[in-house]
Design a protein around this motif. Sequence first.
Motif, PDB file in Angstrom:
ATOM      1  N   UNK A  16       0.759  -1.357   0.044  1.00 38.87           N
ATOM      2  CA  UNK A  16       0.123  -0.010  -0.063  1.00 38.87           C
ATOM      3  C   UNK A  16       0.934   1.265   0.059  1.00 38.87           C
ATOM      4  N   UNK A  17       0.526   1.952  -0.956  1.00 45.76           N
ATOM      5  CA  UNK A  17       1.434   3.323  -1.083  1.00 45.76           C
ATOM      6  C   UNK A  17       0.295   4.411  -0.938  1.00 45.76           C
ATOM      7  N   UNK A  18       0.648   5.445  -0.149  1.00 50.26           N
ATOM      8  CA  UNK A  18      -0.061   6.838   0.106  1.00 50.26           C
ATOM      9  C   UNK A  18       0.689   7.828  -0.308  1.00 50.26           C
ATOM     10  N   UNK A  19       0.099   8.441  -1.459  1.00 46.01           N
ATOM     11  CA  UNK A  19       0.585   9.777  -1.913  1.00 46.01           C
ATOM     12  C   UNK A  19      -0.479  10.959  -1.486  1.00 46.01           C
ATOM     13  N   UNK A  20       0.362  11.986  -0.909  1.00 42.15           N
ATOM     14  CA  UNK A  20      -0.219  13.125  -0.571  1.00 42.15           C
ATOM     15  C   UNK A  20       0.542  14.378  -1.063  1.00 42.15           C
ATOM     16  N   UNK A  21      -0.204  15.657  -1.325  1.00 42.00           N
ATOM     17  CA  UNK A  21       0.868  16.722  -1.770  1.00 42.00           C
ATOM     18  C   UNK A  21       1.282  17.452  -0.336  1.00 42.00           C
ATOM     19  N   UNK A  22       0.554  17.472   0.694  1.00 43.74           N
ATOM     20  CA  UNK A  22       1.083  17.890   1.979  1.00 43.74           C
ATOM     21  C   UNK A  22       2.321  17.212   2.305  1.00 43.74           C
ATOM     22  N   UNK A  23       3.292  17.981   3.000  1.00 40.83           N
ATOM     23  CA  UNK A  23       4.570  17.438   3.494  1.00 40.83           C
ATOM     24  C   UNK A  23       4.290  17.208   4.946  1.00 40.83           C
TER      25      UNK A  23
END
Length: 487
Positions: free
Chosen positions: A231-238
């Motif tokens: 499972x990979x989780x991509x978010x634009x927030x740091x």
Amino acid sequence: MSDSTTRAFKVAVIGAGPIGLAAAAHLVRRGIGVEVFEAGASVATHLESYAHVRLFSPWRYNVDSAARELLQDAGWSMPAPDGLPTAGELVEHYLQPLASSSALAPHIRFEHRVLRVSRAGFDKLKTAGREQADFMLLVETPHGVKEVRAQAVIDASGTWAQPNPMGIHGYPAMGEVEAQDHIAYGMPDILGSRRAAYAGKSVMVVGAGHSAAGNLLALAALAAEHPGTRVHWVVRSKDLRKIFGGGSADGLPARGALGLNLRRLVDQQLLTPHQGFGVQSIEQTGDGMTVRALDPSLPPVEGIDEIIVAAGSRPDLALARELRTRLDPWIESTEALADLIDPNLHSCGTVRPHGHKELAHPEPGFYAIGAKSYGRAPNFLMATGYEQARSVVAALTGDWAAADEVQLDLPQTGVCSVDLAAPAPQAPAPASGCCGGPAVKDASACCALDEAEKSAGNAGCGCASGPAPAAKEPAQAVIPGRAACCS
Ligand SMILES: Cc1cc2nc3c(=O)[nH]c(=O)nc-3n(C[C@H](O)[C@H](O)[C@H](O)COP(=O)(O)OP(=O)(O)OC[C@H]3O[C@@H](n4cnc5c(N)ncnc54)[C@H](O)[C@@H]3O)c2cc1C
């Protein structure tokens, strides 16, 4: 509207979701003509698409007052107020009985998709006499396209059918369209009908809201049964901490638990987060997909089999293209609502009670309510929409006292209580209030300044800007075009 209580007056409601049906119930209770147009073959098709998802608001917030009265007149019993239904149970135990009640059933047209709304004889440009003209709806039906007249229109068509793409620029990422066979939007039934699509695969979830959290938790459960699942989780927030939410400070415990459980997955390394990762492109290779970030310093994520995009949704603005609407330039909500819900500023879940005034457009008799009223802003709750429906219907009948007296008691997210500057705690710490100052009341009364500002008719103090000047110092306006916060 002086002639609004005559028999000839008919309100067209677009959408038989929870808020459209609530509007219809209020209209029926007041003896006003109503015709509900629903694109799907049954009620609440958007909720049906995530029927497996357990809602975080209990029944007490999920049932409209007029709908409840209609149902109880027909012998219906309210489910236990503190129970948390799934979206499917909400449809089965509340919305379907409501739609098939003798009070509402004759007014609902299924498989009737509204394509356009305008004024009879008037395009958008023409002014003289337009306010006296009927509304004209262009409707796609099983028997062809037809035109329907109405004297007022309530658009409750939601936004769920227009999911945001995964591209960081707001349009589809390079290669996103080509990879559609391996991309799902929203909340697929990961542990149910879509299990085979994800079990043992390398799956990427894009997004930072409650839907993304729900997807990640379901994938983690799947991975526990099928160890090959990655499972990979991509978010634009740091910074993940705001995404984790208000935890135990959330006025809706189930909503707070979503964030806490997500944090646990990250802490236990059961998923791989990719922070600050705005998706630029997807490339299909012989060995799955390679997803690249806009920031070239971030390594690409390789070998992805399936992607689930849960990055919010946006309203269909084409529907009312020929009407004179006044929308916020970036929220795409009604202009007067935007200051209260802009996610650049707010995350408390506090929304000043609002109704027909904030929802009105320069086109008298037209209102967009429900999830659509929030445009692109997240965190809409049904309870908000029910109060909108009540106020707007009262306004359409000329009952200004009822229309103006708006009340809304919303459970807050508790996000404003979380100290975004502090190291990640075991449980969210009630350390700082919104705008970075000390908490004004306590954790569960998060963002008291925000509430006070909004109650006073101002935009609110904002919650999303991280550490800011102490509450006594005048705060800066963080977004051009938005009111200063906590001033
Ligand atoms: C995954 C998820 C979980 C949520 N959980 C909660 C929760 O726990 N508590 C809470 O309060 N809120 C929750 N919400 C938010 C919100 O309450 C729901 O989105 C709610 O369904 C909004 O209701 P609505 O009637 O405004 O729009 P929708 O439910 O989106 O209904 C719109 C209806 O309009 C129809 N329609 C669309 N276009 C047309 C057209 N052109 N012509 C005719 N018909 C049309 C659609 O088929 C649909 O039936 C959740 C949202 C999501 C996405």
